[in-house]
Design a protein around this motif. Structure first.
Motif, PDB file in Angstrom:
ATOM      1  N   ASP A   6       0.853  -1.192   0.000  1.00 16.16           N
ATOM      2  CA  ASP A   6       0.000   0.000   0.000  1.00 16.16           C
ATOM      3  C   ASP A   6       0.887   1.240   0.000  1.00 16.16           C
ATOM      4  O   ASP A   6       1.105   1.862   1.042  1.00 16.16           O
ATOM      5  CB  ASP A   6      -0.863  -0.068   1.272  1.00 16.16           C
ATOM      6  CG  ASP A   6      -2.099   0.816   1.207  1.00 16.16           C
ATOM      7  OD1 ASP A   6      -2.573   1.102   0.092  1.00 16.16           O
ATOM      8  OD2 ASP A   6      -2.603   1.198   2.277  1.00 16.16           O
ATOM      9  N   THR A  26      -1.352  -1.233  -4.141  1.00 14.60           N
ATOM     10  CA  THR A  26      -2.510  -0.338  -4.077  1.00 14.60           C
ATOM     11  C   THR A  26      -2.007   1.083  -3.839  1.00 14.60           C
ATOM     12  O   THR A  26      -1.075   1.307  -3.067  1.00 14.60           O
ATOM     13  CB  THR A  26      -3.489  -0.733  -2.939  1.00 14.60           C
ATOM     14  OG1 THR A  26      -2.759  -0.887  -1.722  1.00 14.60           O
ATOM     15  CG2 THR A  26      -4.221  -2.013  -3.261  1.00 14.60           C
ATOM     16  N   ASN A  28      -3.625   5.333  -3.593  1.00 11.05           N
ATOM     17  CA  ASN A  28      -4.825   6.172  -3.458  1.00 11.05           C
ATOM     18  C   ASN A  28      -4.355   7.627  -3.590  1.00 11.05           C
ATOM     19  O   ASN A  28      -3.139   7.884  -3.620  1.00 11.05           O
ATOM     20  CB  ASN A  28      -5.561   5.886  -2.132  1.00 11.05           C
ATOM     21  CG  ASN A  28      -4.736   6.200  -0.903  1.00 11.05           C
ATOM     22  OD1 ASN A  28      -3.996   7.189  -0.884  1.00 11.05           O
ATOM     23  ND2 ASN A  28      -4.834   5.384   0.134  1.00 11.05           N
ATOM     24  N   LYS A  83      -9.683   1.814  -9.255  1.00 13.71           N
ATOM     25  CA  LYS A  83     -10.245   1.889  -7.903  1.00 13.71           C
ATOM     26  C   LYS A  83     -11.354   2.938  -7.884  1.00 13.71           C
ATOM     27  O   LYS A  83     -11.125   4.098  -8.267  1.00 13.71           O
ATOM     28  CB  LYS A  83      -9.122   2.313  -6.956  1.00 13.71           C
ATOM     29  CG  LYS A  83      -9.127   1.659  -5.605  1.00 13.71           C
ATOM     30  CD  LYS A  83      -7.832   2.028  -4.893  1.00 13.71           C
ATOM     31  CE  LYS A  83      -7.844   1.608  -3.464  1.00 13.71           C
ATOM     32  NZ  LYS A  83      -6.681   2.160  -2.758  1.00 13.71           N
ATOM     33  N   THR A 107     -13.341   0.577  -3.205  1.00 14.42           N
ATOM     34  CA  THR A 107     -12.624   0.971  -1.987  1.00 14.42           C
ATOM     35  C   THR A 107     -13.514   1.737  -1.016  1.00 14.42           C
ATOM     36  O   THR A 107     -14.671   2.032  -1.315  1.00 14.42           O
ATOM     37  CB  THR A 107     -11.379   1.805  -2.375  1.00 14.42           C
ATOM     38  OG1 THR A 107     -10.558   1.988  -1.219  1.00 14.42           O
ATOM     39  CG2 THR A 107     -11.760   3.162  -2.949  1.00 14.42           C
ATOM     40  N   PHE A 129     -11.794  -1.294   5.101  1.00 11.37           N
ATOM     41  CA  PHE A 129     -10.738  -0.546   5.803  1.00 11.37           C
ATOM     42  C   PHE A 129     -10.738  -0.900   7.292  1.00 11.37           C
ATOM     43  O   PHE A 129     -11.443  -0.269   8.088  1.00 11.37           O
ATOM     44  CB  PHE A 129     -10.979   0.955   5.637  1.00 11.37           C
ATOM     45  CG  PHE A 129     -10.468   1.535   4.340  1.00 11.37           C
ATOM     46  CD1 PHE A 129     -10.519   0.820   3.160  1.00 11.37           C
ATOM     47  CD2 PHE A 129      -9.938   2.815   4.310  1.00 11.37           C
ATOM     48  CE1 PHE A 129     -10.050   1.362   1.957  1.00 11.37           C
ATOM     49  CE2 PHE A 129      -9.467   3.376   3.122  1.00 11.37           C
ATOM     50  CZ  PHE A 129      -9.521   2.653   1.945  1.00 11.37           C
ATOM     51  N   ARG A 132      -9.258   1.987   9.953  1.00 12.21           N
ATOM     52  CA  ARG A 132     -10.128   3.147  10.205  1.00 12.21           C
ATOM     53  C   ARG A 132     -11.337   2.757  11.043  1.00 12.21           C
ATOM     54  O   ARG A 132     -11.899   3.599  11.746  1.00 12.21           O
ATOM     55  CB  ARG A 132     -10.545   3.800   8.882  1.00 12.21           C
ATOM     56  CG  ARG A 132      -9.353   4.396   8.138  1.00 12.21           C
ATOM     57  CD  ARG A 132      -9.747   5.275   6.983  1.00 12.21           C
ATOM     58  NE  ARG A 132      -8.597   5.517   6.114  1.00 12.21           N
ATOM     59  CZ  ARG A 132      -8.582   6.381   5.124  1.00 12.21           C
ATOM     60  NH1 ARG A 132      -9.659   7.090   4.834  1.00 12.21           N
ATOM     61  NH2 ARG A 132      -7.498   6.537   4.376  1.00 12.21           N
ATOM     62  N   ALA A 163      -7.754  -3.732   3.720  1.00  8.81           N
ATOM     63  CA  ALA A 163      -7.026  -2.463   3.565  1.00  8.81           C
ATOM     64  C   ALA A 163      -6.990  -1.712   4.888  1.00  8.81           C
ATOM     65  O   ALA A 163      -7.616  -2.121   5.865  1.00  8.81           O
ATOM     66  CB  ALA A 163      -7.699  -1.622   2.489  1.00  8.81           C
ATOM     67  N   SER A 164      -6.240  -0.603   4.874  1.00  9.35           N
ATOM     68  CA  SER A 164      -6.062   0.202   6.077  1.00  9.35           C
ATOM     69  C   SER A 164      -5.455  -0.649   7.200  1.00  9.35           C
ATOM     70  O   SER A 164      -5.848  -0.564   8.353  1.00  9.35           O
ATOM     71  CB  SER A 164      -7.410   0.810   6.511  1.00  9.35           C
ATOM     72  OG  SER A 164      -7.248   1.735   7.548  1.00  9.35           O
ATOM     73  N   ARG A 166      -2.681  -1.636   9.809  1.00 10.29           N
ATOM     74  CA  ARG A 166      -1.773  -0.804  10.609  1.00 10.29           C
ATOM     75  C   ARG A 166      -0.715  -1.607  11.362  1.00 10.29           C
ATOM     76  O   ARG A 166       0.169  -1.017  11.962  1.00 10.29           O
ATOM     77  CB  ARG A 166      -2.592  -0.009  11.638  1.00 10.29           C
ATOM     78  CG  ARG A 166      -3.715   0.828  11.048  1.00 10.29           C
ATOM     79  CD  ARG A 166      -3.246   2.232  10.684  1.00 10.29           C
ATOM     80  NE  ARG A 166      -4.264   2.922   9.899  1.00 10.29           N
ATOM     81  CZ  ARG A 166      -5.341   3.513  10.405  1.00 10.29           C
ATOM     82  NH1 ARG A 166      -5.549   3.501  11.703  1.00 10.29           N
ATOM     83  NH2 ARG A 166      -6.211   4.111   9.619  1.00 10.29           N
ATOM     84  N   THR A 183      -3.434  -5.608   1.917  1.00 11.83           N
ATOM     85  CA  THR A 183      -2.526  -4.564   1.434  1.00 11.83           C
ATOM     86  C   THR A 183      -2.032  -3.780   2.636  1.00 11.83           C
ATOM     87  O   THR A 183      -2.819  -3.347   3.479  1.00 11.83           O
ATOM     88  CB  THR A 183      -3.185  -3.649   0.388  1.00 11.83           C
ATOM     89  OG1 THR A 183      -2.162  -2.817  -0.179  1.00 11.83           O
ATOM     90  CG2 THR A 183      -4.312  -2.786   0.930  1.00 11.83           C
TER      91      THR A 183
HETATM   92  C1  E4P Z   1      -5.896   0.771   0.358  1.00 11.88           C
HETATM   93  O1  E4P Z   1      -6.339   0.515  -0.728  1.00 11.88           O
HETATM   94  C2  E4P Z   1      -6.204   1.991   1.096  1.00 11.88           C
HETATM   95  O2  E4P Z   1      -6.060   3.078   0.261  1.00 11.88           O
HETATM   96  C3  E4P Z   1      -5.359   2.120   2.312  1.00 11.88           C
HETATM   97  O3  E4P Z   1      -5.127   0.853   2.863  1.00 11.88           O
HETATM   98  C4  E4P Z   1      -5.883   3.093   3.339  1.00 11.88           C
HETATM   99  O4  E4P Z   1      -5.113   3.000   4.498  1.00 11.88           O
HETATM  100  P1  E4P Z   1      -5.157   4.106   5.663  1.00 11.88           P
HETATM  101  O5  E4P Z   1      -6.463   3.991   6.384  1.00 11.88           O
HETATM  102  O6  E4P Z   1      -3.995   3.766   6.542  1.00 11.88           O
HETATM  103  O7  E4P Z   1      -5.019   5.431   4.980  1.00 11.88           O
END
Ligand code: E4P
Length: 217
Positions: A6, A26, A28, A83, A107, A129, A132, A163-164, A166, A183
């Protein structure tokens, strides 16, 4: 589980790719901004390095705009995944673009119902995500488990792209649930190698080795 990276940081992708750790990438708008590079230029460079899908995100809010931007981004390379956001217009764009035979990553998914709609619209990937959601004190991995169950119940081919992410723990939990793809930022993927007992054990071995006075080379 496939590993996507990512980031739009070409050097970081190259480092992981050399170890066979990169099944896709990925990006963004925030990651493009962070790279300081032109979207088409940096995405082309990534696509030339990575054989797998490389997500490039549209920024229009209406379906026609997303479709036009998606077609433009798809000209960059054959492995571009378009996306689009999980809005009603995003779903319309997803249907049109997938019907054209293009890969689409839907997404900004935050609920199982959204994921169900994306699968019905033919999405190649759904991106829930987790980080988040965790930020809101809602367990993001519960959502992954729900989507896994729903997709398996009905045999949807849409791949769950967590996604997202951490932390290394997110990667383990995604794999345990059976997500298709995760990702993560390069630092998270690298941190999966860390363990305090590995460091401690290595330190003890090296101290004993020094006492032998021997050399291998
Ligand atoms: C993946 O496609 C997203 O754009 C990404 O994982 C967002 O991550 P974040 O919440 O850390 O910004």
């Amino acid at each position: 589980m496939k590993f996507f990276v990512d980031t739009a940081d070409v050097a970081a992708i190259a480092e992981l790719n050399a170890l066979g750790m990169v099944d896709g990438v990925t990006t963004n708008p925030s990651l493009i901004m962070k790279s300081g590079r032109d979207i088409k230029e940096v995405t082309k460079e990534i696509c030339e390095m990575i054989y797998g899908p490389v997500s490039a995100e549209t920024v229009a809010l209406d379906a026609d705009g997303m479709i036009a931007e998606g077609r433009e981004l798809a000209k960059i390379a054959d492995n571009i995944t378009i996306k689009v956001p999980l809005t009603w217009d995003g779903l319309k764009a997803c249907k049109v673009l997938t019907d054209e035979g293009r890969m689409v990553n839907v997404t900004l998914c935050f609920s199982a119902n959204q994921a169900l709609l994306a699968a019905k619209a033919g999405a190649t990937f759904i991106s829930p995500f987790v980080g988040r959601l965790d930020d809101l004190n809602i367990d993001g991995m519960d959502l992954i488990a729900e989507i896994r169950q729903i997709y398996d119940n009905y045999g949807f081919g849409t791949e769950i792209l967590v996604a997202s992410i951490r932390s290394a723990n997110h990667m383990k939990e995604a794999a345990l649930i059976g997500a298709d793809v995760a990702t993560a930022p390069p630092a998270v993927i690298k941190s999966m190698a860390n363990h305090v007992m590995t460091d401690k054990g290595l330190d003890a071995f090296l101290k004993d080795w020094a006492k032998t006075g021997q050399k291998i080379l």
